[in-house]
Design an enzyme around this catalytic site. Structure first.
Site, PDB file in Angstrom:
ATOM      1  N   HIS A 125      85.756  28.584  64.706  1.00 37.25           N
ATOM      2  CA  HIS A 125      86.812  29.248  63.943  1.00 37.25           C
ATOM      3  C   HIS A 125      87.494  28.260  63.005  1.00 37.25           C
ATOM      4  CE1 HIS A 125      89.302  27.838  67.423  1.00 37.25           C
ATOM      5  NE2 HIS A 125      90.239  27.708  66.507  1.00 37.25           N
ATOM      6  N   ASP A 155      81.779  29.760  69.521  1.00 38.83           N
ATOM      7  CA  ASP A 155      82.887  29.111  68.818  1.00 38.83           C
ATOM      8  C   ASP A 155      82.582  27.627  68.659  1.00 38.83           C
ATOM      9  OD1 ASP A 155      85.215  28.661  67.499  1.00 38.83           O
ATOM     10  OD2 ASP A 155      86.551  29.110  69.183  1.00 38.83           O
ATOM     11  N   GLY A 233      96.343  23.706  66.363  1.00 44.40           N
ATOM     12  CA  GLY A 233      95.876  22.409  65.894  1.00 44.40           C
ATOM     13  C   GLY A 233      95.102  21.631  66.931  1.00 44.40           C
ATOM     14  N   SER A 235      92.714  23.026  68.619  1.00 45.72           N
ATOM     15  CA  SER A 235      91.378  23.618  68.635  1.00 45.72           C
ATOM     16  C   SER A 235      90.294  22.616  68.274  1.00 45.72           C
ATOM     17  CB  SER A 235      91.305  24.774  67.628  1.00 45.72           C
ATOM     18  OG  SER A 235      91.892  25.926  68.137  1.00 45.72           O
ATOM     19  N   SER A 251      88.442  26.257  72.474  1.00 49.09           N
ATOM     20  CA  SER A 251      88.320  27.441  71.640  1.00 49.09           C
ATOM     21  C   SER A 251      89.686  28.065  71.377  1.00 49.09           C
ATOM     22  CB  SER A 251      87.399  28.465  72.311  1.00 49.09           C
ATOM     23  OG  SER A 251      87.362  29.688  71.595  1.00 49.09           O
TER      24      SER A 251
END
Length: 280
Positions: A125, A155, A233, A235, A251
């Protein structure tokens, strides 16, 4: 909240910023009733199965309506449990710090290579949002370009290094570095930590496997669940053990690091297998 970590050329490769196999484990069994089938993919729900008992658990965030919650409880009666989790389920992406795309920033998860070509792995993402990534919001030093991205369903994404930035196999532990020695498969009860550009290092345990997560912007399957918090942030950051074994990359999740939260991770082994990569 800790001050966001600002990556420089020297520290960029410390956190090297994730894949389902062609036949991922199925987290959601066939629906028990027509009413249950109608809400199986409801945004804000996470489906997991206990690997020992086979019993289903469905976690609901605050966006799931009372009606849908009631349908889930009716459909799972006798075979599973439904529980609420605080906050809204989300992928953890924000404009700001760490590695920067055109409009967003994330955390690096792992450096990987194919022969002499090096890549960083981060969340899909994240890579969906930008083709080029930099070391700062000023976009003065380029890291590289996106070569693969998969979200939803999976992801994970790859960014190929196009600069001379160093890329060691290590995790930033705020402060210090932890050398990565290999990859592993998570198991329930395992002690783990994650590292992210927004909230640094946070630790906890693995609480579930093969979770199916219904984000507002798509469903991702086969994820690791932990009781570790994270925020926007973080992720793409790594999930790892104190022995230097990387298990996955972040994720998304619910909650925050003030009141606590739950987070979900794409298994690293699947990513490496899909692209034929190794952790150096």
């Amino acid at each position: 909240m800790r001050r966001p970590f600002h990556l420089t050329a020297a520290t960029l490769a410390v956190l090297a910023a994730t894949a389902m196999t062609a036949s991922p484990a199925v987290a959601v069994p066939g629906p028990a009733s027509p009413s249950l089938s109608a809400v199986t993919h409801t945004p804000g729900t996470v489906w997991t199965t206990d690997p020992v008992t086979g019993r289903m658990t469905v976690a609901l965030d605050e966006t799931v309506t009372a009606r849908d919650a009631a349908l889930l409880r009716d459909g799972l009666r006798g075979t599973g449990d439904v529980r609420r989790e605080p906050g809204r389920l989300r992928t953890m992406l924000a404009g700001g710090d760490a590695i920067y795309g055109s409009t967003s920033r994330c955390s690096l998860g792992a450096n990987a290579r194919s022969g002499s070509t090096y890549y960083l792995i981060t969340a899909g993402h994240c890579t969906n949002s930008s083709a080029t990534w930099w070391t700062s919001s000023a976009h003065t030093i380029a890291i590289g370009t996106r070569t693969a991205s998969s979200f939803p369903n999976n992801d994970y994404g790859l960014i190929k290094y196009t600069s001379r930035l160093s890329h060691p196999s290590a995790v930033n532990t705020y402060p210090g570095l932890l050398q990565l020695y290999g990859t592993g498969n998570a198991y329930v009860g395992q002690a783990v930590c994650r590292s992210g550009a927004t909230t640094g290092v946070r630790c906890g345990v693995v609480t579930g496997l093969n979770a199916t997560v219904n984000y507002p912007d798509g469903t991702v399957t086969g994820l690791i669940r932990t009781n570790i918090c994270a925020e926007n942030g973080d992720s793409g950051g790594p999930l790892y053990t104190s022995a230097g074994i990387i298990l996955g990359i972040l994720s998304g999740g619910t909650g925050n690091c003030t009141s606590g939260g739950t987070t979900y991770y794409q298994p690293i082994a699947e990513i490496l297998a899909v692209y034929g990569l190794t952790i150096p």
